[in-house]
Design a protein around this motif. Sequence first.
Motif, mmCIF file in Angstrom:
data_model
loop_
_atom_site.group_PDB
_atom_site.id
_atom_site.type_symbol
_atom_site.label_atom_id
_atom_site.label_comp_id
_atom_site.label_asym_id
_atom_site.label_seq_id
_atom_site.Cartn_x
_atom_site.Cartn_y
_atom_site.Cartn_z
ATOM 1 N N TYR A 18 41.912 -59.271 -105.905
ATOM 2 C CA TYR A 18 42.833 -59.421 -104.773
ATOM 3 C C TYR A 18 42.062 -59.476 -103.451
ATOM 4 O O TYR A 18 42.314 -60.348 -102.608
ATOM 5 C CB TYR A 18 43.827 -58.249 -104.795
ATOM 6 N N LEU A 19 41.110 -58.577 -103.268
ATOM 7 C CA LEU A 19 40.306 -58.572 -102.046
ATOM 8 C C LEU A 19 39.505 -59.862 -101.905
ATOM 9 O O LEU A 19 39.441 -60.451 -100.820
ATOM 10 C CB LEU A 19 39.358 -57.375 -102.029
ATOM 11 N N LEU A 20 38.918 -60.321 -103.007
ATOM 12 C CA LEU A 20 38.139 -61.560 -102.964
ATOM 13 C C LEU A 20 39.029 -62.768 -102.661
ATOM 14 O O LEU A 20 38.634 -63.670 -101.923
ATOM 15 C CB LEU A 20 37.381 -61.758 -104.273
ATOM 16 N N GLU A 21 40.231 -62.770 -103.208
ATOM 17 C CA GLU A 21 41.166 -63.866 -102.933
ATOM 18 C C GLU A 21 41.571 -63.879 -101.458
ATOM 19 O O GLU A 21 41.711 -64.950 -100.858
ATOM 20 C CB GLU A 21 42.400 -63.754 -103.826
ATOM 21 N N LEU A 22 41.753 -62.703 -100.863
ATOM 22 C CA LEU A 22 42.074 -62.650 -99.432
ATOM 23 C C LEU A 22 40.926 -63.229 -98.612
ATOM 24 O O LEU A 22 41.151 -63.965 -97.645
ATOM 25 C CB LEU A 22 42.378 -61.210 -98.997
ATOM 26 N N ARG A 23 39.697 -62.934 -99.016
ATOM 27 C CA ARG A 23 38.539 -63.491 -98.306
ATOM 28 C C ARG A 23 38.475 -65.000 -98.482
ATOM 29 O O ARG A 23 38.179 -65.730 -97.541
ATOM 30 C CB ARG A 23 37.245 -62.834 -98.808
ATOM 31 N N GLU A 24 38.769 -65.481 -99.702
ATOM 32 C CA GLU A 24 38.761 -66.922 -99.959
ATOM 33 C C GLU A 24 39.789 -67.647 -99.098
ATOM 34 O O GLU A 24 39.622 -68.819 -98.781
ATOM 35 C CB GLU A 24 39.020 -67.212 -101.439
ATOM 36 N N ARG A 77 30.518 -68.486 -104.217
ATOM 37 C CA ARG A 77 29.822 -67.924 -103.049
ATOM 38 C C ARG A 77 30.265 -68.650 -101.781
ATOM 39 O O ARG A 77 30.561 -68.030 -100.770
ATOM 40 C CB ARG A 77 28.312 -68.035 -103.229
ATOM 41 N N ASP A 78 30.321 -69.986 -101.852
ATOM 42 C CA ASP A 78 30.732 -70.766 -100.685
ATOM 43 C C ASP A 78 32.151 -70.448 -100.244
ATOM 44 O O ASP A 78 32.478 -70.500 -99.063
ATOM 45 C CB ASP A 78 30.580 -72.269 -100.966
ATOM 46 N N GLU A 79 33.016 -70.113 -101.200
ATOM 47 C CA GLU A 79 34.392 -69.759 -100.878
ATOM 48 C C GLU A 79 34.469 -68.408 -100.140
ATOM 49 O O GLU A 79 35.412 -68.168 -99.394
ATOM 50 C CB GLU A 79 35.246 -69.695 -102.144
ATOM 51 N N ASP A 115 25.561 -75.423 -115.021
ATOM 52 C CA ASP A 115 27.014 -75.268 -114.885
ATOM 53 C C ASP A 115 27.380 -73.894 -114.323
ATOM 54 O O ASP A 115 28.232 -73.776 -113.432
ATOM 55 C CB ASP A 115 27.709 -75.504 -116.225
ATOM 56 N N VAL A 116 26.703 -72.864 -114.807
ATOM 57 C CA VAL A 116 26.960 -71.507 -114.325
ATOM 58 C C VAL A 116 26.482 -71.372 -112.882
ATOM 59 O O VAL A 116 27.155 -70.767 -112.044
ATOM 60 C CB VAL A 116 26.280 -70.459 -115.239
ATOM 61 N N ALA A 117 25.333 -71.954 -112.584
ATOM 62 C CA ALA A 117 24.809 -71.919 -111.211
ATOM 63 C C ALA A 117 25.777 -72.605 -110.256
ATOM 64 O O ALA A 117 26.026 -72.107 -109.152
ATOM 65 C CB ALA A 117 23.438 -72.580 -111.158
ATOM 66 N N ASP A 118 26.321 -73.730 -110.675
ATOM 67 C CA ASP A 118 27.286 -74.451 -109.835
ATOM 68 C C ASP A 118 28.543 -73.618 -109.580
ATOM 69 O O ASP A 118 29.062 -73.586 -108.467
ATOM 70 C CB ASP A 118 27.667 -75.792 -110.468
ATOM 71 N N GLN A 119 29.033 -72.949 -110.627
ATOM 72 C CA GLN A 119 30.221 -72.100 -110.470
ATOM 73 C C GLN A 119 29.934 -70.957 -109.500
ATOM 74 O O GLN A 119 30.758 -70.647 -108.635
ATOM 75 C CB GLN A 119 30.670 -71.526 -111.817
ATOM 76 N N ALA A 120 28.788 -70.325 -109.647
ATOM 77 C CA ALA A 120 28.427 -69.213 -108.762
ATOM 78 C C ALA A 120 28.280 -69.711 -107.328
ATOM 79 O O ALA A 120 28.738 -69.050 -106.377
ATOM 80 C CB ALA A 120 27.130 -68.559 -109.240
ATOM 81 N N THR A 162 25.485 -60.844 -104.969
ATOM 82 C CA THR A 162 25.557 -60.881 -106.430
ATOM 83 C C THR A 162 25.695 -62.311 -106.929
ATOM 84 O O THR A 162 25.032 -62.719 -107.890
ATOM 85 C CB THR A 162 26.740 -60.022 -106.933
ATOM 86 N N LEU A 163 26.541 -63.094 -106.267
ATOM 87 C CA LEU A 163 26.703 -64.492 -106.655
ATOM 88 C C LEU A 163 25.418 -65.282 -106.430
ATOM 89 O O LEU A 163 25.086 -66.168 -107.229
ATOM 90 C CB LEU A 163 27.875 -65.122 -105.903
#
Length: 150
Positions: free
Chosen positions: A81-87, A146-148, A137-142, A122-123
């Motif tokens: 929830y906190l991360l979504e608010l930041r996004e 992170r960019d979000e 693929d994992v690096a791209d997701q991270a 961490t990301l």
Amino acid sequence: MAITDKIYVKNHRQLASQLETSFPKGAFKGATLDVLFQGEGLAKLDEASRERVLEFAEDFMDCDCQASPHCGCPERKFTRYLLELREQGLGPDAIVDVMGDDYMLYAYPGDVLSFLDDSVRTLEAVEALADVDGRGDVADQARQKRDELV
């Protein structure tokens, strides 16, 4: 220390008075979860407080674990929830305001900022390790996550 250890019940004294019992200020402490989320306690709360407590329970404590609410699911859901608010572009002060409005919870903006910074670091580490391991693929997701958050 996890961010959920630094999330507190707003109007703690008022709620303790209404419930006629004491409980910790920490929103995710075992005793707090037990006191606030047992049926008999809810009936003693004023309507506005009861509404917020029920919304918190519906959003974060709804799981099928046998050990619920002491299974870790509420903490993981709240972290998301906190991360979504930041996004959504909210900064630490705004995040604190929103969680206060939504669930009668508060935290210090500095603690939220530290949590967000740790999440970005961490990301970055996940991204670097995935690159070294050849997992593009994992690096791209991270990287995207992170960019979000940045």
